[in-house]
Motif scaffolding. Structure first.
Motif, PDB file in Angstrom:
ATOM      1  N   UNK A  69       0.841  -1.195   0.000  1.00 49.00           N
ATOM      2  CA  UNK A  69       0.000   0.000   0.000  1.00 49.00           C
ATOM      3  C   UNK A  69       0.875   1.244   0.000  1.00 49.00           C
ATOM      4  N   UNK A  70       0.237   2.399  -0.144  1.00 49.68           N
ATOM      5  CA  UNK A  70       0.992   3.644  -0.190  1.00 49.68           C
ATOM      6  C   UNK A  70       1.641   3.890  -1.537  1.00 49.68           C
ATOM      7  N   UNK A  71       1.174   3.188  -2.581  1.00 48.84           N
ATOM      8  CA  UNK A  71       1.688   3.391  -3.934  1.00 48.84           C
ATOM      9  C   UNK A  71       0.888   4.505  -4.616  1.00 48.84           C
ATOM     10  N   UNK A  72       1.327   4.912  -5.804  1.00 52.87           N
ATOM     11  CA  UNK A  72       0.642   5.979  -6.518  1.00 52.87           C
ATOM     12  C   UNK A  72      -0.633   5.408  -7.147  1.00 52.87           C
ATOM     13  N   UNK A  73      -1.808   5.903  -6.774  1.00 60.28           N
ATOM     14  CA  UNK A  73      -3.077   5.345  -7.261  1.00 60.28           C
ATOM     15  C   UNK A  73      -3.177   5.325  -8.780  1.00 60.28           C
ATOM     16  N   UNK A  74      -3.614   4.189  -9.300  1.00 61.34           N
ATOM     17  CA  UNK A  74      -3.842   4.069 -10.733  1.00 61.34           C
ATOM     18  C   UNK A  74      -2.597   4.022 -11.593  1.00 61.34           C
ATOM     19  N   UNK A  75      -1.431   3.931 -10.973  1.00 64.09           N
ATOM     20  CA  UNK A  75      -0.180   3.938 -11.724  1.00 64.09           C
ATOM     21  C   UNK A  75       0.505   2.571 -11.661  1.00 64.09           C
ATOM     22  N   UNK A  76       1.200   2.172 -12.722  1.00 62.69           N
ATOM     23  CA  UNK A  76       1.934   0.905 -12.701  1.00 62.69           C
ATOM     24  C   UNK A  76       3.145   0.997 -11.785  1.00 62.69           C
ATOM     25  N   UNK A  77       3.438  -0.085 -11.109  1.00 63.70           N
ATOM     26  CA  UNK A  77       4.593  -0.124 -10.217  1.00 63.70           C
ATOM     27  C   UNK A  77       5.563  -1.194 -10.695  1.00 63.70           C
ATOM     28  N   UNK A  78       6.688  -0.757 -11.250  1.00 62.20           N
ATOM     29  CA  UNK A  78       7.732  -1.714 -11.635  1.00 62.20           C
ATOM     30  C   UNK A  78       8.235  -2.380 -10.355  1.00 62.20           C
ATOM     31  N   UNK A  79       8.426  -3.695 -10.397  1.00 63.81           N
ATOM     32  CA  UNK A  79       8.844  -4.428  -9.196  1.00 63.81           C
ATOM     33  C   UNK A  79       9.743  -5.588  -9.596  1.00 63.81           C
ATOM     34  N   UNK A  80      10.695  -5.888  -8.732  1.00 62.98           N
ATOM     35  CA  UNK A  80      11.703  -6.889  -9.083  1.00 62.98           C
ATOM     36  C   UNK A  80      12.215  -7.622  -7.856  1.00 62.98           C
ATOM     37  N   UNK A 119      14.888 -11.064 -11.241  1.00 63.72           N
ATOM     38  CA  UNK A 119      13.593 -11.441 -11.797  1.00 63.72           C
ATOM     39  C   UNK A 119      12.702 -10.210 -11.831  1.00 63.72           C
ATOM     40  N   UNK A 120      12.154  -9.901 -12.996  1.00 65.15           N
ATOM     41  CA  UNK A 120      11.179  -8.828 -13.119  1.00 65.15           C
ATOM     42  C   UNK A 120       9.809  -9.412 -12.787  1.00 65.15           C
ATOM     43  N   UNK A 121       9.162  -8.866 -11.800  1.00 64.76           N
ATOM     44  CA  UNK A 121       7.891  -9.421 -11.324  1.00 64.76           C
ATOM     45  C   UNK A 121       6.729  -8.850 -12.131  1.00 64.76           C
ATOM     46  N   UNK A 122       6.688  -9.266 -13.389  1.00 61.58           N
ATOM     47  CA  UNK A 122       5.624  -8.858 -14.291  1.00 61.58           C
ATOM     48  C   UNK A 122       4.387  -9.714 -14.045  1.00 61.58           C
ATOM     49  N   UNK A 123       3.259  -9.288 -14.623  1.00 63.38           N
ATOM     50  CA  UNK A 123       2.023 -10.046 -14.453  1.00 63.38           C
ATOM     51  C   UNK A 123       1.882 -11.157 -15.488  1.00 63.38           C
ATOM     52  N   UNK A 124       2.623 -11.045 -16.589  1.00 61.69           N
ATOM     53  CA  UNK A 124       2.586 -12.060 -17.640  1.00 61.69           C
ATOM     54  C   UNK A 124       3.818 -11.892 -18.509  1.00 61.69           C
ATOM     55  N   UNK A 125       4.102 -12.898 -19.328  1.00 69.29           N
ATOM     56  CA  UNK A 125       5.229 -12.811 -20.252  1.00 69.29           C
ATOM     57  C   UNK A 125       6.578 -12.944 -19.557  1.00 69.29           C
ATOM     58  N   UNK A 126       7.656 -12.530 -20.239  1.00 70.99           N
ATOM     59  CA  UNK A 126       9.013 -12.696 -19.735  1.00 70.99           C
ATOM     60  C   UNK A 126       9.231 -12.028 -18.383  1.00 70.99           C
ATOM     61  N   UNK A 127      10.180 -12.567 -17.638  1.00 72.61           N
ATOM     62  CA  UNK A 127      10.514 -12.025 -16.315  1.00 72.61           C
ATOM     63  C   UNK A 127      12.004 -11.720 -16.189  1.00 72.61           C
ATOM     64  N   UNK A 128      12.697 -11.608 -17.322  1.00 70.11           N
ATOM     65  CA  UNK A 128      14.135 -11.370 -17.278  1.00 70.11           C
ATOM     66  C   UNK A 128      14.434  -9.893 -17.031  1.00 70.11           C
ATOM     67  N   UNK A 129      15.726  -9.555 -16.984  1.00 74.38           N
ATOM     68  CA  UNK A 129      16.150  -8.194 -16.716  1.00 74.38           C
ATOM     69  C   UNK A 129      15.627  -7.215 -17.767  1.00 74.38           C
ATOM     70  N   UNK A 130      15.511  -7.672 -19.015  1.00 71.74           N
ATOM     71  CA  UNK A 130      15.036  -6.804 -20.090  1.00 71.74           C
ATOM     72  C   UNK A 130      13.601  -6.349 -19.867  1.00 71.74           C
ATOM     73  N   UNK A 131      12.876  -7.042 -19.002  1.00 74.91           N
ATOM     74  CA  UNK A 131      11.498  -6.663 -18.687  1.00 74.91           C
ATOM     75  C   UNK A 131      11.421  -5.783 -17.441  1.00 74.91           C
ATOM     76  N   UNK A 132      12.549  -5.246 -17.035  1.00 73.49           N
ATOM     77  CA  UNK A 132      12.615  -4.462 -15.803  1.00 73.49           C
ATOM     78  C   UNK A 132      11.663  -3.295 -15.744  1.00 73.49           C
ATOM     79  N   UNK A 133      11.400  -2.666 -16.879  1.00 80.89           N
ATOM     80  CA  UNK A 133      10.485  -1.526 -16.893  1.00 80.89           C
ATOM     81  C   UNK A 133       9.371  -1.743 -17.914  1.00 80.89           C
TER      82      UNK A 133
END
Length: 274
Positions: A69-80, A119-133
């Motif tokens: 919680x405490x994230x920016x509402x309605x905005x994507x949060x890159x996470x790794x 590991x890029x903690x994406x919701x789908x697809x690749x999770x490698x470093x290239x998916x960092x953002x």
């Protein structure tokens, strides 16, 4: 009365043995590549963001659950998942790592402490470093700034062996409290001047606390929240900055390794992408 007292004594005598057995089973499970690990996410950049993450291992299947919680509402949060599986000790940064003194701990400054993306903690697809953002595949905070995430991944043996040396970082801050990423809050990102600093700066970080009793059930398919929505900064613009986000972590590798040698009293491990 005697029967009740005898019963109570039996429970008290049995409790230490039961606890010892539970701890022993948990340790054995971890050694065999199964078990659950907790991460407490604490704020960075005075963001007010916090949360809890659980890492569940069953063989080479890793389930990641995050409630923050405490994230920016309605905005994507890159996470790794950051950290090390090659003997270097990384950890969460703090305000003292703001080396340029501008009042914002940016990703370049923080990466020296928390290491490369494993590991890029994406919701789908690749999770490698290239998916960092790859924010079009990152979870989005709801209207109250809360985020729920779950995904099961297949990871390398290095990640399994060094799971205790890894930690989670989420990105995205709102310095001017207008509930979006913009240039007015903290200026341009040091990774890409086309991006706001708010979009790439870390908002929280947490290190693995150790093994918990039991394990998180691991599903047979990859799961996660839906794709990010186009709100605030255009996803295309953030995606274009992904290369810069990834490039800076690699560029700092030598500096971090030197730091690891100087701090030889500590040990850790560098992670591998799923």
């Amino acid at each position: 009365m005697i029967a009740k007292r005898t019963s109570r004594l039996a429970v008290l005598v049995a409790l230490p043995a039961a606890l010892a057995l539970t701890v022993g089973v948990s340790s054995l499970a971890v050694a065999e590549g199964t078990g659950a690990f907790q991460i407490n996410l604490d704020q960075l950049n005075d963001s007010g963001s916090k949360g809890t993450a659980m890492l569940g291992l069953q063989g080479n299947r890793l389930t990641v659950k995050i409630e923050s919680e405490g994230l920016v509402p309605g905005q994507p949060s890159a996470q790794h998942l950051h950290g090390s599986t090659d003997g270097h000790d990384f950890h969460c940064p703090d305000a003292s790592d703001d080396t340029n003194g501008d009042g914002v701990l940016n990703n370049t400054e923080a990466t020296v402490d928390y290491g490369d993306i494993n590991i890029s903690l994406t919701t789908k697809g690749p999770t490698d470093m290239a998916s960092g953002l790859a924010v079009d595949r990152m979870p989005v905070a709801d209207a109250e700034g809360k985020l729920s995430y779950q995904r099961t991944l297949t990871v390398s043996q290095d990640v399994v062996d060094h799971i205790r040396d890894l930690h989670i970082v989420q990105h995205g801050i709102d310095r001017n409290s207008n509930k979006k990423y913009d240039f007015d809050g903290a200026g341009k990102s040091e990774l890409d001047p086309k991006l706001p600093q708010e979009a790439t700066a870390p908002t929280n970080c947490g290190e693995v606390q150790g093994a918990a009793v039991g394990s998180i059930p691991v599903g047979g398919v990859e799961t996660g929240t839906g794709p990010a929505e186009e709100q605030g900064v255009p996803l295309a613009a953030l995606g274009a900055g992904g290369a810069g986000f990834v490039a800076v972590t690699g560029a700092l590798a030598l500096a971090r390794r030197r730091k690891g040698v100087l701090g030889a009293g500590r040990t850790g491990g560098n992670g591998a992408a799923a």
